[in-house]
Write an enzyme that holds these catalytic residues in place. Structure first.
Site, short mmCIF file in Angstrom:
data_model
loop_
_atom_site.label_atom_id
_atom_site.label_comp_id
_atom_site.label_asym_id
_atom_site.label_seq_id
_atom_site.Cartn_x
_atom_site.Cartn_y
_atom_site.Cartn_z
CE LYS A 238 97.03 -48.90 113.00
NZ LYS A 238 97.83 -49.89 112.27
CG ASP A 257 96.67 -45.72 109.91
OD1 ASP A 257 95.85 -44.86 109.53
OD2 ASP A 257 96.74 -46.85 109.40
#
Length: 336
Positions: A238, A257
């Site tokens: 991420k 996320d």
């Protein structure tokens, strides 16, 4: 705005660029978690650090106005240079309305949201600052991240000037963060386990790629850039995707996320990723959105993320207001 540090900190004249709200909304872009170094210094005016200089930006109708606070020893940039810095930072060569129309044609949900959130674009940030900042975002929220980055800059960054008695510092250099005592100092500043990753990544870049090597990742394919980033301490998929999108010119990168995963599942009915956000899940969700939105999928995702963030903030504000109102009502019903 009161300015300290003598005449070397005085602002240059205000200049402006043509920039309609459909191309850029400062209030949405600078507060949506892409960057953590801007604040609303007065209604409609945003002050922050860019290129080791302090800027104040303001939008009026179809123009973006700005002024720069520099230091005499650095030399004051001319108007053409400052114009280009802003054009590059906001990537104003990318026409946003045409992209919005294309994304809306492909995605009715995007079309519904986009009407209320025009002018959301992806910033083109310094790779070192972007990388080290996003390492601090793990299990964190925007206001706390912003405060952490401020403490980082005050402790390790070069002092630039004071505005309204507020000291403003540049983002620290890699060498400033690569010292043997950096982790301990960051822990004392409240960075927790992130202290090890910030100091470790700074040291790894100094000893490996170097700042220029990190910047050169702009020229390599997305998968290669992400792989290089994920080899650094504390950098997962991420964070790597955030840096690829916001600093390394990888417009197809879609940072995933749990929030974005939930959007994919609940709003798009996408059965992706299994039960946890593994690297495979990140890839599947990113591929899903790239298939939906095309080569600038990361930009489209930024619009939806901004919309959800703003609506969440408004909802939280409404709840706080309701609690305060209930508190006033309860006090009013108390016996004398």
């Amino acid at each position: 705005m009161k300015l300290r540090d003598g005449p070397s900190a005085c602002p240059s004249l205000w200049r402006s660029l043509p920039c309609p709200p459909a191309e850029l909304r400062l209030d949405l872009v600078l507060s949506s978690g892409q960057t953590f170094r801007w604040w609303e210094s007065s209604p409609g005016a945003w002050t922050g650090v860019l290129g080791e200089r302090v800027w104040t930006l303001r939008q009026e109708q179809d123009r973006l106005w700005y002024t720069v606070y520099g230091e005499e020893q650095d030399g004051r940039p001319d108007g053409a240079e400052t114009d280009q810095i802003l054009r590059d930072y906001f990537q104003l060569d990318v026409g946003l309305p045409a992209l919005y129309r294309a994304w809306g044609a492909a995605d009715p949900l995007f079309r519904k949201v986009a009407n209320d959130f025009p002018g959301v674009r992806v910033l083109r940030q310094d790779p070192v600052e972007c990388l080290l900042s996003f390492i601090c975002t793990s299990n964190n929220h925007i206001s706390r991240i912003t405060a952490m980055i401020e403490r980082l800059c005050q402790a390790f960054g070069r002092h630039l000037c004071c505005l309204d008695a507020r000291p403003i510092h540049a983002f620290p250099s890699l060498s400033a963060l690569a010292g043997t005592d950096t982790e301990a100092r960051l822990r004392a500043l409240g960075f927790g386990y992130r202290a090890k990753f910030v100091s470790g990544t700074a040291r790894a870049i100094v000893e490996g790629l170097g700042a220029e090597g990190l910047r050169r990742l702009r020229t390599v394919p997305y998968a290669e850039a992400r792989r290089e980033l994920c080899a650094l301490p504390g950098v997962g998929t991420k964070v790597a995707d955030c840096v690829c999108l916001m600093a390394l010119d990888k417009a197809e990168a879609v940072p995933v996320d749990t929030h974005v995963w939930r959007i994919a599942q609940q709003r798009y009915g996408a059965v992706l990723g299994g039960r946890s956000l593994t690297p495979r899940a990140h890839q599947e969700i990113g591929d899903f959105f790239r298939g939906l939105w095309g080569p600038r999928a990361g930009w489209a995702q930024a619009v939806l993320f901004c919309a959800d963030l703003r609506k969440g903030q408004e909802l939280a504000g409404s709840r706080d207001q309701a609690r305060r109102s209930r508190g006033r009502d309860n006090r009013g019903r108390c016996p004398p």
